[in-house]
Design a protein around this motif. Sequence first.
Motif, PDB file in Angstrom:
ATOM      1  N   LEU A 219       0.560  -1.311   0.080  1.00 19.55           N
ATOM      2  CA  LEU A 219      -0.105  -0.026  -0.083  1.00 19.55           C
ATOM      3  C   LEU A 219       0.917   1.249   0.023  1.00 19.55           C
ATOM      4  CD1 LEU A 219      -2.498  -1.010   2.798  1.00 19.55           C
ATOM      5  CD2 LEU A 219      -2.821  -1.200   0.186  1.00 19.55           C
ATOM      6  N   THR A 220       0.336   2.206  -0.448  1.00 21.74           N
ATOM      7  CA  THR A 220       0.860   3.701  -0.102  1.00 21.74           C
ATOM      8  C   THR A 220       0.918   4.139   1.343  1.00 21.74           C
ATOM      9  OG1 THR A 220      -1.092   4.825  -0.527  1.00 21.74           O
ATOM     10  CG2 THR A 220       0.328   4.504  -2.605  1.00 21.74           C
ATOM     11  N   GLN A 221       1.514   4.971   1.661  1.00 25.73           N
ATOM     12  CA  GLN A 221       1.758   5.402   3.254  1.00 25.73           C
ATOM     13  C   GLN A 221       0.339   6.019   3.665  1.00 25.73           C
ATOM     14  OE1 GLN A 221       5.173   7.329   4.942  1.00 25.73           O
ATOM     15  NE2 GLN A 221       6.025   7.312   2.756  1.00 25.73           N
ATOM     16  N   LYS A 222      -0.200   6.858   2.521  1.00 25.34           N
ATOM     17  CA  LYS A 222      -1.615   7.328   2.801  1.00 25.34           C
ATOM     18  C   LYS A 222      -2.860   6.235   3.013  1.00 25.34           C
ATOM     19  CE  LYS A 222      -4.817  10.728   1.091  1.00 25.34           C
ATOM     20  NZ  LYS A 222      -5.098  11.713  -0.150  1.00 25.34           N
ATOM     21  N   GLU A 223      -2.576   5.055   2.165  1.00 25.11           N
ATOM     22  CA  GLU A 223      -3.723   4.086   2.320  1.00 25.11           C
ATOM     23  C   GLU A 223      -3.462   3.396   3.576  1.00 25.11           C
ATOM     24  OE1 GLU A 223      -4.166   3.180  -2.570  1.00 25.11           O
ATOM     25  OE2 GLU A 223      -2.722   2.076  -1.161  1.00 25.11           O
ATOM     26  N   ALA A 224      -1.957   2.968   4.059  1.00 28.14           N
ATOM     27  CA  ALA A 224      -1.699   2.272   5.160  1.00 28.14           C
ATOM     28  C   ALA A 224      -2.174   2.932   6.421  1.00 28.14           C
ATOM     29  CB  ALA A 224      -0.197   1.959   5.162  1.00 28.14           C
ATOM     30  N   HIS A 225      -2.263   4.368   6.181  1.00 27.03           N
ATOM     31  CA  HIS A 225      -2.578   5.312   7.409  1.00 27.03           C
ATOM     32  C   HIS A 225      -3.908   5.143   7.775  1.00 27.03           C
ATOM     33  CE1 HIS A 225      -1.607   8.342  10.281  1.00 27.03           C
ATOM     34  NE2 HIS A 225      -2.561   8.980   9.740  1.00 27.03           N
ATOM     35  N   THR A 226      -4.897   4.760   6.818  1.00 30.07           N
ATOM     36  CA  THR A 226      -6.158   4.649   7.267  1.00 30.07           C
ATOM     37  C   THR A 226      -6.487   3.111   7.758  1.00 30.07           C
ATOM     38  OG1 THR A 226      -6.739   3.476   4.720  1.00 30.07           O
ATOM     39  CG2 THR A 226      -6.708   5.981   5.513  1.00 30.07           C
ATOM     40  N   LEU A 227      -5.456   2.268   7.694  1.00 26.34           N
ATOM     41  CA  LEU A 227      -5.713   0.744   8.499  1.00 26.34           C
ATOM     42  C   LEU A 227      -4.784   0.502   9.481  1.00 26.34           C
ATOM     43  CD1 LEU A 227      -5.833  -1.099   4.786  1.00 26.34           C
ATOM     44  CD2 LEU A 227      -7.638  -0.427   6.092  1.00 26.34           C
ATOM     45  N   VAL A 228      -3.644   0.988   9.520  1.00 31.44           N
ATOM     46  CA  VAL A 228      -2.807   0.764  10.769  1.00 31.44           C
ATOM     47  C   VAL A 228      -1.793   1.982  11.428  1.00 31.44           C
ATOM     48  CG1 VAL A 228      -1.002  -0.125   9.161  1.00 31.44           C
ATOM     49  CG2 VAL A 228      -1.170  -0.814  11.572  1.00 31.44           C
ATOM     50  N   ARG A 229      -1.808   2.287  12.189  1.00 28.32           N
ATOM     51  CA  ARG A 229      -0.827   3.135  12.954  1.00 28.32           C
ATOM     52  C   ARG A 229       0.361   2.658  13.872  1.00 28.32           C
ATOM     53  NH1 ARG A 229      -4.070   7.990  13.049  1.00 28.32           N
ATOM     54  NH2 ARG A 229      -5.424   7.640  11.362  1.00 28.32           N
ATOM     55  N   VAL A 230       1.400   3.381  13.795  1.00 26.39           N
ATOM     56  CA  VAL A 230       2.618   3.012  14.718  1.00 26.39           C
ATOM     57  C   VAL A 230       2.720   3.907  15.772  1.00 26.39           C
ATOM     58  CG1 VAL A 230       5.019   2.685  14.790  1.00 26.39           C
ATOM     59  CG2 VAL A 230       3.833   2.048  12.398  1.00 26.39           C
ATOM     60  N   SER A 231       2.290   3.125  17.035  1.00 28.61           N
ATOM     61  CA  SER A 231       2.485   3.692  18.299  1.00 28.61           C
ATOM     62  C   SER A 231       3.819   3.432  19.014  1.00 28.61           C
ATOM     63  CB  SER A 231       1.642   3.731  19.268  1.00 28.61           C
ATOM     64  OG  SER A 231       0.262   4.016  18.571  1.00 28.61           O
ATOM     65  N   PHE A 232       4.384   4.150  19.965  1.00 27.17           N
ATOM     66  CA  PHE A 232       5.764   3.938  20.583  1.00 27.17           C
ATOM     67  C   PHE A 232       5.894   4.758  21.580  1.00 27.17           C
ATOM     68  CE2 PHE A 232       7.028   7.398  17.871  1.00 27.17           C
ATOM     69  CZ  PHE A 232       7.844   8.147  18.780  1.00 27.17           C
ATOM     70  N   SER A 259     -15.630   6.109  18.973  1.00 30.56           N
ATOM     71  CA  SER A 259     -15.971   5.402  20.037  1.00 30.56           C
ATOM     72  C   SER A 259     -14.914   4.528  20.593  1.00 30.56           C
ATOM     73  CB  SER A 259     -17.232   4.375  19.331  1.00 30.56           C
ATOM     74  OG  SER A 259     -16.508   3.744  18.471  1.00 30.56           O
ATOM     75  N   GLU A 260     -13.781   4.522  20.081  1.00 27.15           N
ATOM     76  CA  GLU A 260     -12.651   4.007  20.627  1.00 27.15           C
ATOM     77  C   GLU A 260     -11.335   4.502  20.163  1.00 27.15           C
ATOM     78  OE1 GLU A 260     -11.094  -0.833  20.421  1.00 27.15           O
ATOM     79  OE2 GLU A 260     -12.787  -0.422  18.977  1.00 27.15           O
ATOM     80  N   GLU A 261     -10.715   4.893  21.184  1.00 30.40           N
ATOM     81  CA  GLU A 261      -9.314   5.474  20.841  1.00 30.40           C
ATOM     82  C   GLU A 261      -8.071   4.759  20.719  1.00 30.40           C
ATOM     83  OE1 GLU A 261      -6.631   9.053  23.356  1.00 30.40           O
ATOM     84  OE2 GLU A 261      -8.250   7.834  24.404  1.00 30.40           O
ATOM     85  N   PHE A 262      -8.278   3.284  21.088  1.00 24.20           N
ATOM     86  CA  PHE A 262      -7.082   2.179  20.889  1.00 24.20           C
ATOM     87  C   PHE A 262      -7.497   0.922  20.105  1.00 24.20           C
ATOM     88  CE2 PHE A 262      -6.079   4.896  24.618  1.00 24.20           C
ATOM     89  CZ  PHE A 262      -4.961   5.109  24.667  1.00 24.20           C
ATOM     90  N   PRO A 263      -8.128   1.349  19.011  1.00 23.59           N
ATOM     91  CA  PRO A 263      -8.552   0.132  18.154  1.00 23.59           C
ATOM     92  C   PRO A 263      -7.583  -0.761  17.672  1.00 23.59           C
ATOM     93  CG  PRO A 263      -8.674   1.971  16.699  1.00 23.59           C
ATOM     94  CD  PRO A 263      -8.281   2.413  18.125  1.00 23.59           C
ATOM     95  N   ALA A 264      -7.979  -2.077  17.367  1.00 26.96           N
ATOM     96  CA  ALA A 264      -6.744  -2.877  16.826  1.00 26.96           C
ATOM     97  C   ALA A 264      -6.663  -2.611  15.178  1.00 26.96           C
ATOM     98  CB  ALA A 264      -7.530  -4.474  16.938  1.00 26.96           C
ATOM     99  N   PRO A 265      -5.399  -2.880  14.883  1.00 22.11           N
ATOM    100  CA  PRO A 265      -5.341  -2.499  13.389  1.00 22.11           C
ATOM    101  C   PRO A 265      -6.174  -3.506  12.348  1.00 22.11           C
ATOM    102  CG  PRO A 265      -3.567  -3.956  14.295  1.00 22.11           C
ATOM    103  CD  PRO A 265      -4.121  -3.466  15.522  1.00 22.11           C
ATOM    104  N   LEU A 266      -6.396  -2.809  11.335  1.00 21.74           N
ATOM    105  CA  LEU A 266      -7.521  -3.583  10.354  1.00 21.74           C
ATOM    106  C   LEU A 266      -6.798  -4.250   9.316  1.00 21.74           C
ATOM    107  CD1 LEU A 266      -9.474  -0.271   9.718  1.00 21.74           C
ATOM    108  CD2 LEU A 266      -9.924  -2.051  11.620  1.00 21.74           C
ATOM    109  N   VAL A 267      -5.488  -4.330   9.642  1.00 23.32           N
ATOM    110  CA  VAL A 267      -4.783  -5.413   8.593  1.00 23.32           C
ATOM    111  C   VAL A 267      -4.114  -6.527   9.542  1.00 23.32           C
ATOM    112  CG1 VAL A 267      -4.399  -3.916   6.708  1.00 23.32           C
ATOM    113  CG2 VAL A 267      -2.725  -4.017   8.786  1.00 23.32           C
ATOM    114  N   ASP A 268      -3.924  -7.522   9.189  1.00 24.43           N
ATOM    115  CA  ASP A 268      -3.100  -8.668   9.604  1.00 24.43           C
ATOM    116  C   ASP A 268      -1.476  -8.449   9.781  1.00 24.43           C
ATOM    117  OD1 ASP A 268      -2.736 -10.967  11.309  1.00 24.43           O
ATOM    118  OD2 ASP A 268      -2.992 -12.354   9.552  1.00 24.43           O
ATOM    119  N   VAL A 269      -0.871  -8.067  10.680  1.00 27.62           N
ATOM    120  CA  VAL A 269       0.430  -7.945  10.755  1.00 27.62           C
ATOM    121  C   VAL A 269       1.073  -8.811  12.131  1.00 27.62           C
ATOM    122  CG1 VAL A 269       2.642  -6.518  10.879  1.00 27.62           C
ATOM    123  CG2 VAL A 269       0.591  -5.725   9.535  1.00 27.62           C
TER     124      VAL A 269
END
Length: 505
Positions: A219-232, A259-269
Amino acid sequence: MSATTAPISAVVVAAVEVEAGQRLLSPTFERWAEQAANCGHCARPIRLRGQATTFDRATGEVLSTYDSATEPDGVLYARCGNRRASVCPSCSHEYKGDMWHLLAAGAAGGMKGVPESVATHPLVFATLTAPSFGAVHGLRRRSGRPTMCRPRATSARCEHGQPLGCRTVHAEGDRLLGQPLCPQCYDYTGHVVWQWWAPELWRRFTIALRRVLAASLGLTQKEAHTLVRVSFAKVAEFQRRGVVHFHALIRLDGPPTESEEFPAPLVDVTVQRLCELVHVAASRVWFDAPATAPGEPLRRLRFGMQVDARAVTADAIRETGRADDPDAGLHPETVAAYIAKYATKACDDFGLPPRLRDPEAARRMGIAEHVCRLLAEVHHLARTGGVKYLALAKWVSMIGFRGHFSTKSRRYSTTLSRLRSARKRWTVERLRDRLTGPAPVDERGAIPPEPEVKVEDTTLVVSSWSLDGIGWLTAGDAALAATAAAQAREWADERAKRRRELLRG
């Protein structure tokens, strides 16, 4: 100890005991002890003089007044808030506890407003180190057993005539640990330059990790941003050789919703895949540091080869010892405790007092020659390195490291501000209990959280304060506060230990 220093030491101890006794026998001791407890038995509290008056906003009625002149010493004591254990053990202990809660909340969930479902998100413990600037003495292990430092032929010598190997099995606490085998071969300039730009390398690593994550998903970074986020959450630690490396908890989340501040990623990693991506991102990060002298080529800075990334799961056993043990499983609470302890350190392990800037003064104090040469190199680059290195003069006591020791992404977990506000609210509730009875609690015995709708404050506080100084007025007061602080920390640690035993049971 010489014959002249022994009597002097005895006199000093006797004077402290007299001052402590005078405070203990003073009729105002109980109020002074209450003040000391209110400021957390801080080692160097801030002394304030002034008054505060609380009014009712609607009627203008005076509800309460306070004047520091009524206190035993005529001052109000407030915490210094220093995070360094070498400066204030009490404030440092509180800061370390806050950091543990912040880190553990984002790793295990179920606390501080972070849901338990966070524990199911992919989470790794990553360590990024600096490259080599020259061979140094170190602790080596093979199959868990100590082995020789650098087993090479004793006849092998560098161009300066120093041995290239060391057949000693060093013990913990050996003063040779972290010292270069040949100081003339060691790249002190490269060491300081890398340290100065290490925060930039970390910033580029976080960008690279998001890029390789998106590429791995096709995916592009913009597309990935709508599915998964990196927190650290990251903490910097000084190695024995005087250079920082980074420990970080890196977690994958989904995009937050209303409704949810910490949802699970929408892709399987998988967590194993995330470990691989950390290695890939670290290997791709580089930065061309500005030259430190006219005509000198740019230095291309990278992370070292010793990059580690391991899975963190709630299934691991808590009692695994050190989080840097490669054979041990990593539990969220274990890693949080391991990282949090480094948030309260700076150059303490080298014996450097805070704000020490003079290498000659460090030598007179018995600081290792390697550290003294690093301090001298920081001074040298600040004078001759040009505009890009001019600010190094402000960071001599940190051996050129200018970054924050602990940082986190916005949505990793709670914040230190929220933790401190919760502690302040808890204190206020305890004070209200004395006047109006116990506050309502939930089924777990905890005070329910504040409502989302903010109620307008009906009071107005008008105050005027001036700084009287820093620290306790006498050495006896400082000794009493230090003793009480040590007892309070021991009691808190014992209570935490019992709590963990109850949870395991």
